[in-house]
Design a protein around this motif. Sequence first.
Motif, PDB file in Angstrom:
ATOM      1  N   TYR A  14      26.676 -76.825 -30.426  1.00 56.80           N
ATOM      2  CA  TYR A  14      28.005 -77.421 -30.302  1.00 56.80           C
ATOM      3  C   TYR A  14      28.111 -78.116 -28.940  1.00 56.80           C
ATOM      4  O   TYR A  14      27.630 -77.577 -27.936  1.00 56.80           O
ATOM      5  CB  TYR A  14      29.081 -76.339 -30.424  1.00 56.80           C
ATOM      6  N   PRO A  15      28.703 -79.312 -28.869  1.00 57.11           N
ATOM      7  CA  PRO A  15      28.841 -79.982 -27.564  1.00 57.11           C
ATOM      8  C   PRO A  15      29.558 -79.085 -26.545  1.00 57.11           C
ATOM      9  O   PRO A  15      30.675 -78.652 -26.779  1.00 57.11           O
ATOM     10  CB  PRO A  15      29.681 -81.227 -27.887  1.00 57.11           C
ATOM     11  N   GLY A  16      28.883 -78.786 -25.466  1.00 52.77           N
ATOM     12  CA  GLY A  16      29.434 -77.900 -24.447  1.00 52.77           C
ATOM     13  C   GLY A  16      29.098 -76.440 -24.672  1.00 52.77           C
ATOM     14  O   GLY A  16      29.372 -75.598 -23.820  1.00 52.77           O
ATOM     15  N   VAL A  19      30.552 -72.540 -23.409  1.00 52.30           N
ATOM     16  CA  VAL A  19      31.579 -72.868 -22.406  1.00 52.30           C
ATOM     17  C   VAL A  19      32.752 -73.584 -23.063  1.00 52.30           C
ATOM     18  O   VAL A  19      33.913 -73.341 -22.716  1.00 52.30           O
ATOM     19  CB  VAL A  19      30.964 -73.716 -21.261  1.00 52.30           C
ATOM     20  N   SER A  20      32.472 -74.442 -24.032  1.00 56.32           N
ATOM     21  CA  SER A  20      33.540 -75.155 -24.740  1.00 56.32           C
ATOM     22  C   SER A  20      34.190 -74.299 -25.826  1.00 56.32           C
ATOM     23  O   SER A  20      35.397 -74.360 -26.033  1.00 56.32           O
ATOM     24  CB  SER A  20      32.982 -76.418 -25.410  1.00 56.32           C
ATOM     25  N   THR A  57      33.798 -75.420 -35.353  1.00 56.85           N
ATOM     26  CA  THR A  57      32.652 -76.315 -35.164  1.00 56.85           C
ATOM     27  C   THR A  57      32.393 -77.228 -36.362  1.00 56.85           C
ATOM     28  O   THR A  57      31.755 -78.269 -36.211  1.00 56.85           O
ATOM     29  CB  THR A  57      31.361 -75.509 -34.917  1.00 56.85           C
TER      30      THR A  57
END
Length: 148
Positions: A14-16, A19-20, A57
């Motif tokens: 997943y992008p990040g 942390v995201s 997601t």
Amino acid sequence: MNIQDAAHKTVHDYPGGSVSLAPRMGMSPAILRNKVNPNNSTHHLTVAEADELMGLTGDHRILHALAAEHGYTLQRSDAPDAGSLIQGMLAAAAGQGDLAHIVQEAMADGRITPNEVIAIERACTTIQHVLAHVAKHAAAAARQAVPA
């Protein structure tokens, strides 16, 4: 892919990454990383958290891995894609040709390797997906033909 690997990849692809995602799930990034770490035996992703993770997601690898673990494959139940019944049948026939080619290549040396099994499984799943859409196109055509 097993369930733990699917959860790990869902988070890390997943992008990040964690942390995201973690703040959106109400936990710290470290806790989420621990929950999806296949080598961690103290933290576990709950079913509710896995559901939330897939919802956030849009990645359903966990669901597919769970189904596969129990001998099932999944098919979305949404409306058929754009196209026609004939296009669906042609796509299914093409998929069967692809499967035949994959099996032919796999059998060329007289044995099937684990990687070849994966390729065959993927081709079979693709054909199942296309045939499910053919059935949906047929059902939609039947509904349109019935007077209200």
